[in-house]
Write an enzyme that holds these catalytic residues in place. Structure first.
Site, PDB file in Angstrom:
ATOM      1  N   ARG A 151       0.713  -1.258   0.099  1.00 38.51           N
ATOM      2  CA  ARG A 151      -0.013   0.238  -0.034  1.00 38.51           C
ATOM      3  C   ARG A 151       0.659   1.406  -0.119  1.00 38.51           C
ATOM      4  O   ARG A 151       1.918   1.223   0.232  1.00 38.51           O
ATOM      5  CB  ARG A 151      -0.868   0.043   1.147  1.00 38.51           C
ATOM      6  CG  ARG A 151      -1.935  -1.093   1.357  1.00 38.51           C
ATOM      7  CD  ARG A 151      -2.524  -1.038   2.573  1.00 38.51           C
ATOM      8  NE  ARG A 151      -3.617  -2.069   2.879  1.00 38.51           N
ATOM      9  CZ  ARG A 151      -3.399  -3.322   3.456  1.00 38.51           C
ATOM     10  NH1 ARG A 151      -2.074  -3.526   3.950  1.00 38.51           N
ATOM     11  NH2 ARG A 151      -4.050  -4.276   3.494  1.00 38.51           N
ATOM     12  N   TYR A 202     -10.712 -10.336  -7.111  1.00 32.35           N
ATOM     13  CA  TYR A 202      -9.778 -10.386  -8.184  1.00 32.35           C
ATOM     14  C   TYR A 202     -10.062 -11.751  -8.963  1.00 32.35           C
ATOM     15  O   TYR A 202      -9.509 -11.476 -10.364  1.00 32.35           O
ATOM     16  CB  TYR A 202      -8.208 -10.438  -7.672  1.00 32.35           C
ATOM     17  CG  TYR A 202      -8.018  -9.362  -7.008  1.00 32.35           C
ATOM     18  CD1 TYR A 202      -7.696  -8.080  -7.687  1.00 32.35           C
ATOM     19  CD2 TYR A 202      -7.406  -9.210  -5.679  1.00 32.35           C
ATOM     20  CE1 TYR A 202      -7.348  -6.970  -7.075  1.00 32.35           C
ATOM     21  CE2 TYR A 202      -7.241  -7.951  -4.879  1.00 32.35           C
ATOM     22  CZ  TYR A 202      -7.021  -6.915  -5.617  1.00 32.35           C
ATOM     23  OH  TYR A 202      -6.679  -5.873  -5.065  1.00 32.35           O
ATOM     24  N   HIS A 205      -4.648  -8.627   3.656  1.00 32.78           N
ATOM     25  CA  HIS A 205      -6.131  -8.649   3.702  1.00 32.78           C
ATOM     26  C   HIS A 205      -6.412  -9.262   4.942  1.00 32.78           C
ATOM     27  O   HIS A 205      -5.946 -10.505   5.150  1.00 32.78           O
ATOM     28  CB  HIS A 205      -6.920  -9.268   2.515  1.00 32.78           C
ATOM     29  CG  HIS A 205      -6.718  -8.463   1.349  1.00 32.78           C
ATOM     30  ND1 HIS A 205      -7.060  -8.950   0.009  1.00 32.78           N
ATOM     31  CD2 HIS A 205      -6.762  -7.037   1.006  1.00 32.78           C
ATOM     32  CE1 HIS A 205      -6.988  -7.913  -0.835  1.00 32.78           C
ATOM     33  NE2 HIS A 205      -6.855  -6.587  -0.241  1.00 32.78           N
ATOM     34  N   ARG A 209      -1.238  -2.178  -7.027  1.00 35.05           N
ATOM     35  CA  ARG A 209      -1.743  -3.115  -6.188  1.00 35.05           C
ATOM     36  C   ARG A 209      -2.404  -4.258  -6.810  1.00 35.05           C
ATOM     37  O   ARG A 209      -2.514  -5.280  -6.813  1.00 35.05           O
ATOM     38  CB  ARG A 209      -2.204  -2.521  -4.888  1.00 35.05           C
ATOM     39  CG  ARG A 209      -2.628  -3.550  -3.873  1.00 35.05           C
ATOM     40  CD  ARG A 209      -2.660  -2.664  -2.514  1.00 35.05           C
ATOM     41  NE  ARG A 209      -3.632  -3.375  -1.586  1.00 35.05           N
ATOM     42  CZ  ARG A 209      -3.024  -4.166  -0.580  1.00 35.05           C
ATOM     43  NH1 ARG A 209      -1.806  -4.401  -0.655  1.00 35.05           N
ATOM     44  NH2 ARG A 209      -3.974  -4.575   0.270  1.00 35.05           N
ATOM     45  N   HIS A 245      -2.569   2.262  -5.949  1.00 40.44           N
ATOM     46  CA  HIS A 245      -3.578   1.344  -5.909  1.00 40.44           C
ATOM     47  C   HIS A 245      -3.640   0.588  -6.860  1.00 40.44           C
ATOM     48  O   HIS A 245      -4.043  -0.681  -7.029  1.00 40.44           O
ATOM     49  CB  HIS A 245      -4.905   1.746  -5.041  1.00 40.44           C
ATOM     50  CG  HIS A 245      -5.206   1.141  -3.999  1.00 40.44           C
ATOM     51  ND1 HIS A 245      -4.509   0.647  -2.860  1.00 40.44           N
ATOM     52  CD2 HIS A 245      -6.351   0.088  -3.756  1.00 40.44           C
ATOM     53  CE1 HIS A 245      -4.977  -0.121  -1.906  1.00 40.44           C
ATOM     54  NE2 HIS A 245      -6.197  -0.598  -2.687  1.00 40.44           N
ATOM     55  N   LYS A 298      -1.908  -2.393   8.024  1.00 39.01           N
ATOM     56  CA  LYS A 298      -2.769  -1.714   8.776  1.00 39.01           C
ATOM     57  C   LYS A 298      -2.908  -2.410  10.362  1.00 39.01           C
ATOM     58  O   LYS A 298      -2.485  -3.589  10.556  1.00 39.01           O
ATOM     59  CB  LYS A 298      -4.648  -2.012   8.261  1.00 39.01           C
ATOM     60  CG  LYS A 298      -4.636  -1.348   7.080  1.00 39.01           C
ATOM     61  CD  LYS A 298      -5.997  -1.609   6.448  1.00 39.01           C
ATOM     62  CE  LYS A 298      -6.332  -0.977   5.380  1.00 39.01           C
ATOM     63  NZ  LYS A 298      -7.548  -0.913   4.565  1.00 39.01           N
TER      64      LYS A 298
END
Length: 294
Positions: free
Chosen positions: A149, A273, A264, A241, A238, A173
């Site tokens: 990211r 995806y 994730h 990514r 992004h 995150k």
């Protein structure tokens, strides 16, 4: 009063939940806009903790009249949900007016990505001499070669790079660590970059004065590079990514492995995806099968 509550909440997000500066800014922006609306719609003395669901729906109407798309509105609603849960949990509010507020419907958009043929056409100078040119290529290759990211790249430190095993540790995150293998070419580029960068710093990517790069600067670099070969609507980090994940899946990578590489929290976020890959399969079928175009 309202500003104090917002400040307490942001402090909680920063210290206890350890959110990134970028995410914190989003929360702060949403809550400042909300507080400003409440003061103008009612009175400056109107407290956020006294609002009911009907009054919050006025905020929804206001946002819709600002021509915001539903995804942006939902993000702001998610901010309020988290905020009011915090107020109720800490005893600063008795009622949670967000309980009866539902998210607005959105159309599902597939992630945009660059095709492999477009990636191959992106060209860098064969003999890069300047620090700026080398840094731009490194930024692009790190995004596409690892799927990290924007916030992860900006905060990347030199000691997170394992030259021996060709892998990079990133802090995702909520400060969740993950190890990403990367192509040998990226580490060769990293070695060149570290030799010629003008300032020695723990942070990998800095300007010539040693300060960390800011998001808009990196976004401009990526947009400039992508625009060389693609007219894709979104030309952002992004997108690289998304391209990384889509190309891995197209080459047969396991979905669970891609989930771990992307960081994730659950598989549902990665499964989007598969739709892109299905579209590619349909395209190949139409081109290759005798009756594909009929």
């Amino acid at each position: 009063m309202n500003q104090d509550l917002v400040n307490f909440f942001l402090e909680h997000l920063q210290i206890e939940r350890r959110l990134s500066p970028y995410t914190l800014r989003s929360y702060q922006t949403d809550l400042l806009q909300f507080s400003s609306f409440i003061s103008e719609e009612f009175t400056p003395e109107k407290s956020i903790v006294d609002l009911n669901s009907k009054e919050i729906r006025l905020w929804l109407v206001y946002l819709a009249n600002q021509s915001l798309d539903n995804r942006s509105i939902n993000r702001k609603l998610a901010t309020l949900r988290t905020f009011y849960k915090y107020l109720q949990r800490t005893g600063k509010a008795i009622e949670n007016p967000m309980i009866s507020i539902k998210m607005v419907k959105t159309s599902k958009k597939l992630p945009q990505f660059l095709r492999e043929s477009e990636m191959e056409k992106i060209a860098f100078h064969s003999e890069i001499s300047s620090f700026e040119e080398l840094q731009q290529e490194l930024i692009f290759q790190l995004f596409y070669g690892t799927g990290m990211r924007l916030s992860e790249l900006i905060n990347l430190q030199v000691n997170q790079i394992d030259f021996l095993n060709h892998q990079i540790k990133v802090l995702g995150k909520r400060n969740k660590e993950r190890i990403i293998p990367a192509p040998k070419s990226i580490f060769e580029l990293l070695e060149k970059y570290l030799k010629i960068r003008p300032v020695d710093s723990e942070i990998l990517l800095t300007n010539t004065k040693g300060k960390a790069l800011y998001p808009m600067f990196v976004q401009r670099i990526i947009k400039k590079i992508i625009s060389q070969t693609s007219t894709i609507e979104k030309q952002s980090p992004h997108v690289l990514r998304h391209s990384y994940a889509t190309h891995l899946l197209n080459k047969g990578a396991d979905l669970n492995a891609i989930k771990e590489l992307l960081g994730h929290a659950n598989l549902a976020a990665t499964q989007v995806y598969t739709h892109n890959s299905l579209e590619k399969m349909k395209e190949i079928y139409k081109q290759a099968h005798p009756k594909g175009g009929k």
